[in-house]
Structures are given as C-alpha cells and as structure tokens.
Motif scaffolding. Structure first.
Motif, PDB file in Angstrom:
ATOM      1  N   ILE A 186      18.779  42.160  66.559  1.00 12.45           N
ATOM      2  CA  ILE A 186      18.341  43.016  67.660  1.00 12.45           C
ATOM      3  C   ILE A 186      18.352  42.219  68.971  1.00 12.45           C
ATOM      4  O   ILE A 186      18.287  40.993  68.961  1.00 12.45           O
ATOM      5  CB  ILE A 186      16.927  43.606  67.396  1.00 12.45           C
ATOM      6  N   THR A 227      18.637  42.596  57.838  1.00 14.48           N
ATOM      7  CA  THR A 227      18.410  42.511  56.396  1.00 14.48           C
ATOM      8  C   THR A 227      17.216  43.355  55.953  1.00 14.48           C
ATOM      9  O   THR A 227      16.938  43.445  54.765  1.00 14.48           O
ATOM     10  CB  THR A 227      18.129  41.043  55.995  1.00 14.48           C
ATOM     11  N   GLY A 228      16.514  43.903  56.924  1.00 15.24           N
ATOM     12  CA  GLY A 228      15.303  44.666  56.585  1.00 15.24           C
ATOM     13  C   GLY A 228      14.145  43.770  56.197  1.00 15.24           C
ATOM     14  O   GLY A 228      13.233  44.177  55.472  1.00 15.24           O
ATOM     15  N   CYS A 265      10.368  41.453  62.439  1.00 18.91           N
ATOM     16  CA  CYS A 265      10.160  42.049  63.771  1.00 18.91           C
ATOM     17  C   CYS A 265       8.965  42.996  63.755  1.00 18.91           C
ATOM     18  O   CYS A 265       8.167  43.025  64.699  1.00 18.91           O
ATOM     19  CB  CYS A 265      11.421  42.766  64.236  1.00 18.91           C
TER      20      CYS A 265
HETATM   21  S1  SF4 Z   1      15.863  43.307  63.005  1.00 22.86           S
HETATM   22 FE1  SF4 Z   1      13.830  43.045  62.114  1.00 22.86          FE
HETATM   23  S2  SF4 Z   1      14.055  43.677  59.997  1.00 22.86           S
HETATM   24 FE2  SF4 Z   1      16.102  43.350  60.801  1.00 22.86          FE
HETATM   25  S3  SF4 Z   1      16.603  41.224  60.272  1.00 22.86           S
HETATM   26 FE3  SF4 Z   1      15.746  41.196  62.314  1.00 22.86          FE
HETATM   27  S4  SF4 Z   1      13.566  40.804  61.995  1.00 22.86           S
HETATM   28 FE4  SF4 Z   1      14.391  41.442  60.028  1.00 22.86          FE
END
Ligand code: SF4
Ligand code: SF4
Length: 160
Positions: free
Chosen positions: A128, A71-72, A76
């Motif tokens: 991720i 979702t941005g 992370c």
């Molecule tokens: S990868 Fe990072 S930016 Fe994307 S949803 Fe997971 S924590 Fe949020």
C-alpha cells in the motif's frame, strides 16, 4: 542626548522599512494584469503540483497483471490507531493442494483516516502507499468506504 539619537535612528529605520514595503506593493500593483502573481485553486487544478510528501489517501498498488503484494498479514490493520482498515482474509489452495491464507477484501474507511502513514510503514511488502488524490467530498458518506484490492486481483507470485 543619547536617547534622542536612538529615537531618531529608530524612526529612520521604521520609515525605511515602510518605504521598502510600499515599494514592493507598488511594484505588484503596477504589474497587475500583466503577470499572474498568485494561483487560485481550483483554477490551477490542471497544473497543480503537489509536494512529494502530500498524503491524499491510502491505496493498494496493482501491476498490469492485476496483481498486488498484499499477503493479508493484517499488520496495517493492527498499526492503524483508529480502525480505518479492515482486512478480510480467505484460504486459497496452493498448486500442491495446501491451504494458504490470502487477502479477500481490504476495506478502507477514508472518512476515518488521519493520513498518519502508520499503515504504510507497517506493511512488510510495500503493498500500500499514499496517493496524491484530493477533493474527496461526496454527498453519500458510504462512498468513502472503499475496497482497495481490485476485482479479480491476486497476490503476485513470490510475495510471502
Ligand atoms: S497491506 Fe496490510 S495486510 Fe496487506 S501485506 Fe501490507 S500490512 Fe499486510
Ligand atoms: S494513514 Fe493512519 S489513520 Fe489512515 S489508515 Fe493508515 S494508519 Fe490508519
């Protein structure tokens, strides 16, 4: 006298232990050539099975529709202790005509990553994960900076 008995027992125990070790060494020496006792990397690269917990690099998962769950939100990026992740966001226009924040580019600096897993744990949508890749050496260190969201990918419907 008691000291002498103790001494003899210790010598006997040491000889027994030495004999056990020599017997094992002899067994391996005689089997040499008939059976492979060790596997040397990289000869075993093809059949190499890494432990489930092995952390090779951070990757973003995409499904067959080239959709991901990021979702941005930048959780992370905030969780990473050494600035390995840079999230660039954009605004998408929803079907209702509303502006909505979305992921534009997920930048990952593999050369900085310590594989601590904090980013994976921080992600609320499991977008991720840790891949089991290895052999990351390159001549050009710029190749270690990666864009994790694939070209043309978009967020999966229903992921908030
Ligand atoms: S990868 Fe990072 S930016 Fe994307 S949803 Fe997971 S924590 Fe949020
Ligand atoms: S594994 Fe650790 S160091 Fe690597 S990107 Fe995630 S939080 Fe940063």
């Amino acid at each position: 006298m008691a000291f002498l008995i103790k001494y003899i027992k210790e010598v006997a125990s040491a000889v027994g232990s030495l004999w056990a070790g020599m017997r094992l060494t002899g067994k391996y020496a005689l089997r040499h050539g008939k059976e492979k006792l060790t596997q040397q990397y990289p000869d075993n690269r093809v059949e190499l099975v890494l432990p489930e917990r092995f952390r090779g690099e951070v990757v973003m998962t995409h499904d067959t529709n080239n959709e991901h769950a990021c979702t941005g939100c930048t959780a992370c990026e905030l969780a990473c202790p050494n600035g390995t992740i840079k999230i660039i966001t954009k605004f998408d226009i929803s079907p209702e005509g509303k502006k909505k924040k979305a992921l534009d580019t997920f930048i990952y600096h593999l050369e900085l990553c310590t594989m601590c897993n904090l980013c994976i744990e921080a992600c609320p949508t499991n977008a991720i994960k840790m891949a089991q890749t290895f052999e990351h050496s390159v001549f050009d260190r710029n190749k270690l900076t990666k864009k994790l969201n694939l070209p043309g990918s978009k967020i999966r419907e229903g992921v908030e």
